[in-house]
Enzyme design. Structure first.
Site, PDB file in Angstrom:
ATOM      1  N   GLY A   1       0.835  -1.194   0.000  1.00  0.00           N
ATOM      2  CA  GLY A   1       0.000   0.000   0.000  1.00  0.00           C
ATOM      3  C   GLY A   1       0.867   1.239   0.000  1.00  0.00           C
TER       4      GLY A   1
ATOM      5  N   CYS B   1       5.489  -0.021   7.380  1.00  0.00           N
ATOM      6  CA  CYS B   1       5.178   1.136   6.543  1.00  0.00           C
ATOM      7  C   CYS B   1       6.431   1.502   5.755  1.00  0.00           C
ATOM      8  CB  CYS B   1       4.770   2.308   7.436  1.00  0.00           C
ATOM      9  SG  CYS B   1       4.356   3.805   6.526  1.00  0.00           S
ATOM     10  N   LEU B   2       6.260   1.797   4.477  1.00  0.00           N
ATOM     11  CA  LEU B   2       7.421   2.138   3.645  1.00  0.00           C
ATOM     12  C   LEU B   2       8.107   3.416   4.128  1.00  0.00           C
ATOM     13  CD1 LEU B   2       6.005   1.263   0.097  1.00  0.00           C
ATOM     14  CD2 LEU B   2       7.599  -0.068   1.497  1.00  0.00           C
TER      15      LEU B   2
ATOM     16  N   HIS C   1      -4.904   1.668   7.214  1.00  0.00           N
ATOM     17  CA  HIS C   1      -3.541   2.205   7.365  1.00  0.00           C
ATOM     18  C   HIS C   1      -3.293   3.328   6.346  1.00  0.00           C
ATOM     19  CE1 HIS C   1       1.005   1.466   7.856  1.00  0.00           C
ATOM     20  NE2 HIS C   1       0.930   2.243   6.795  1.00  0.00           N
ATOM     21  N   GLU C   2      -3.689   3.091   5.084  1.00  0.00           N
ATOM     22  CA  GLU C   2      -3.437   4.100   4.031  1.00  0.00           C
ATOM     23  C   GLU C   2      -4.325   5.332   4.201  1.00  0.00           C
ATOM     24  OE1 GLU C   2      -0.777   3.679   2.530  1.00  0.00           O
ATOM     25  OE2 GLU C   2      -0.580   1.551   2.981  1.00  0.00           O
TER      26      GLU C   2
ATOM     27  N   HIS D   1      -2.903   7.666   6.633  1.00  0.00           N
ATOM     28  CA  HIS D   1      -1.827   8.511   6.084  1.00  0.00           C
ATOM     29  C   HIS D   1      -2.380   9.844   5.579  1.00  0.00           C
ATOM     30  CE1 HIS D   1       2.009   6.420   6.073  1.00  0.00           C
ATOM     31  NE2 HIS D   1       1.459   5.308   5.623  1.00  0.00           N
TER      32      HIS D   1
END
Ligand code: NI
Length: 172
Positions: A46, A94-95, A136-137, A140
């Site tokens: 994601g 998370c990236l 989660h996204e 953000h």
């Protein structure tokens, strides 16, 4: 399509609220494609636009197991319209917080409404990993990271580890 640079904590852009997209046009479609390419290359499941410094309410996801059969999802202005009372715990990463993972409790199921890449309104129900990933996204887009659900102590520990990791990457 182009690869974009992924911002890492504590970049202040990761803590800001994003603006809704007014029109799904070619610029947004290009953004969606760039985000997918960046996400697959990372690799991740994601990615939200603020993670590449674009402060717009846009996310992409692909939680499929089979890399031969990608199932990309592109969501503009995603909105969680309901969530189950039952919760589950997933180990999230998370990236923008490389190589750090922690358990986060969230509703098992959610309903999400969004615009697709053609500007058409869509509604889906999600559970399992997809539900967690969507939540989660969408977080953000409001400047919320998974570490915000942890204790301050744990959050600071993760930040220090990431900063150390970034430093060693730069000097390598
Ligand atoms: Ni993330």
């Amino acid at each position: 399509m182009a690869l974009r640079e992924i911002l890492i904590i504590p970049d202040p852009r990761l803590k800001k609220e994003c603006d809704p997209v007014e029109e799904v046009n070619d610029e947004i479609r290009e953004l969606l494609n760039d985000m997918l390419e960046t996400m697959y290359a990372a690799p991740g499941i994601g990615l939200a636009a603020p993670q590449i410094g674009v402060m717009k309410r846009v996310i992409v996801l692909d939680v499929s197991d089979d890399k031969e059969k990608p199932e990309p999802l592109k969501m503009v202005n995603p909105e969680i319209i309901w969530e189950s009372e039952d919760t589950s715990v997933y180990q999230e990463g998370c990236l923008s917080i490389p190589e750090q993972y922690a358990d986060v409790e969230r509703p098992i199921e959610v309903g999400v409404r969004y615009l697709d890449e053609n500007g058409k309104e869509q509604e889906i129900e999600a559970d399992g990993l997809l539900s967690t990933c969507i939540q989660h996204e969408v977080d953000h887009l409001d400047g919320i990271l998974f570490t915000d659900y942890l204790s301050a102590l744990k959050r600071n520990m993760i930040l220090k580890k990431v900063q150390k990791l970034q430093k060693s990457k730069k000097s390598a």
